[in-house]
Every structure is written in structure tokens, then in C-alpha cells.
Design an enzyme around this catalytic site. Sequence first.
Site, PDB file in Angstrom:
ATOM      1  N   LYS A  98     -15.156  28.478  21.870  1.00 20.81           N
ATOM      2  CA  LYS A  98     -15.186  28.059  23.265  1.00 20.81           C
ATOM      3  C   LYS A  98     -13.960  28.667  23.937  1.00 20.81           C
ATOM      4  O   LYS A  98     -12.823  28.303  23.620  1.00 20.81           O
ATOM      5  CB  LYS A  98     -15.147  26.538  23.392  1.00 20.81           C
ATOM      6  CG  LYS A  98     -15.107  26.064  24.837  1.00 20.81           C
ATOM      7  CD  LYS A  98     -14.914  24.555  24.914  1.00 20.81           C
ATOM      8  CE  LYS A  98     -14.708  24.129  26.365  1.00 20.81           C
ATOM      9  NZ  LYS A  98     -14.378  22.692  26.466  1.00 20.81           N
ATOM     10  N   GLY A 186     -15.886  16.710  33.398  1.00 19.32           N
ATOM     11  CA  GLY A 186     -16.033  15.898  34.602  1.00 19.32           C
ATOM     12  C   GLY A 186     -17.027  14.770  34.533  1.00 19.32           C
ATOM     13  O   GLY A 186     -17.030  13.889  35.402  1.00 19.32           O
TER      14      GLY A 186
END
Length: 259
Positions: A98, A186
Amino acid sequence: MDFLQLGSYTFTSRLILGTGKFSTARVMLEAVRASGAELVTVALRRFNREQLEDDLFGPLKAMEGVTLMPNTSGASTAAEAVRAAHISRELSGSPFIKVEIHPNPQHLMPDPIETFEAARILAKEGFLVMPYISADPVLAKRLEEVGCTSVMPLGSAIGSGQGLATSEMLRIIIRESTIPVIVDAGLRSPSEAALAMEMGCEAVLVNSAVAVAGNPPMMAEAFAGAVRAGRVAFNAGLMPKSGSAIATSPLTAFLGAKG
């Protein structure tokens, strides 16, 4: 069976779990088990074989059915991210990486230029690259073109809990992408994860919403259920929206019939 395909890897779970912010390693491992996640991301700095109390690599590696996705969190340039990726692959044996580059600690927004450069290099080197990006449709397409395995646009700022603030841009990315789109960052509630899946995301990555919940394993289980429900709803096909009410049981002739 509806599988998540990332490179040559096939997963039944579409929930990816982050491993930061948990109160203890034990709680983190319990949350991973409860989530059913098969792909788990861990920062290079948590690969600590000399101080086992701070090491997450060993316990996660030992978990059956879990594939590690090291991340480059802490890198502020493409060069640092590439170096972190090389070390991570050597330690973990995992082809996943990632790419996470956010040089400003005040807002933690991903650097698009450095992210693109690191992703381009690592994809060419055979990594399964999953870059964390702002919800930018142009950047997402460019990353797809250089060989990324997926793109991971943010729903809102890391750890903010503001949900899918970027939903309109996410819809464009989903529509234009031919590789999996995975919402990362988020999300606060399982309902937001379900909505992301209903929009057509292939998976969601959650960390803070689980790690700082009152009961992380229970919250992990809730997210797993929401992701499954959202995916099933997407595959089933949501009803179209209408600007006016449409009766579900239209008036029929018998109401005007005379006795």
C-alpha cells in the site's frame, strides 16, 4: 461466489482492516478475527523482531487465512516509499504494497506526485501496488495505466470520521476504472461502508473506526456485515430514484364498483 480479485489473489472478504491505533496487540488480533478480513495492512515500523511487544508482523503472519499488505506510512517521498516497500517485501514475503505518502502531518493528505512516481516504479518491479490517493479521477486513471492493482481513494481525511465526503468524485472514479476501487480512510460507521459498496466500490479499508470504537471486535463484526450487505445490494441492483411519489399499490377498478 462473488470474489474480490487483486492480481492473482482471490479473497472472499471485501473488508480490509488496518492495524494501527488499537489499545493492545491482543485487541487488534481479536478485531481481525471478528472482521473476517483476509487482507490486513501493517506499517513497516510495526515489523519489530527485536522488541516483540511492539511487533505486529509475527502475530499477524501466524494467523491462518490472513495475507499481509505492508504499507509505506511514514514515507514523505517516492524514494522513501520504494525503500520501505523493498524492506517490507523482504520481511513479509508479500507482493502487496500500500503506497501511502503524506508529507504534511497536519492534514495527512496523500502527495499525488510522489505517490504516482513510487507506484510507477513498484508496479514495474512486480509489486501488487495499491496506492492511497485523494479522490482524483485523473490520478486514479494514470495509476491504472502504469499497472497498479487497485486504487484506494479517500472517503475523507484519515481518522476524521467524516464519512464519504468525496462521494461524487468516487462515483466518477468507479465509473472510469477497470481495476478495483477501494475506499480508504474517513469512514466512521458501518452504514457508510455499506453505502460505499452500494456505489460500486470493490472493497473498503477501515482502521480508526474499529480501533477506537468502544468494543473494537464488535465493531469489526458490524463492518463485515455492512460490507457484505452493501455488495449484495449492488449486485441485486438498486431501484431507480424518482422525483415524485409512485404508488406501490395502484388504485384498482373494484374501488369504484357498485354493490
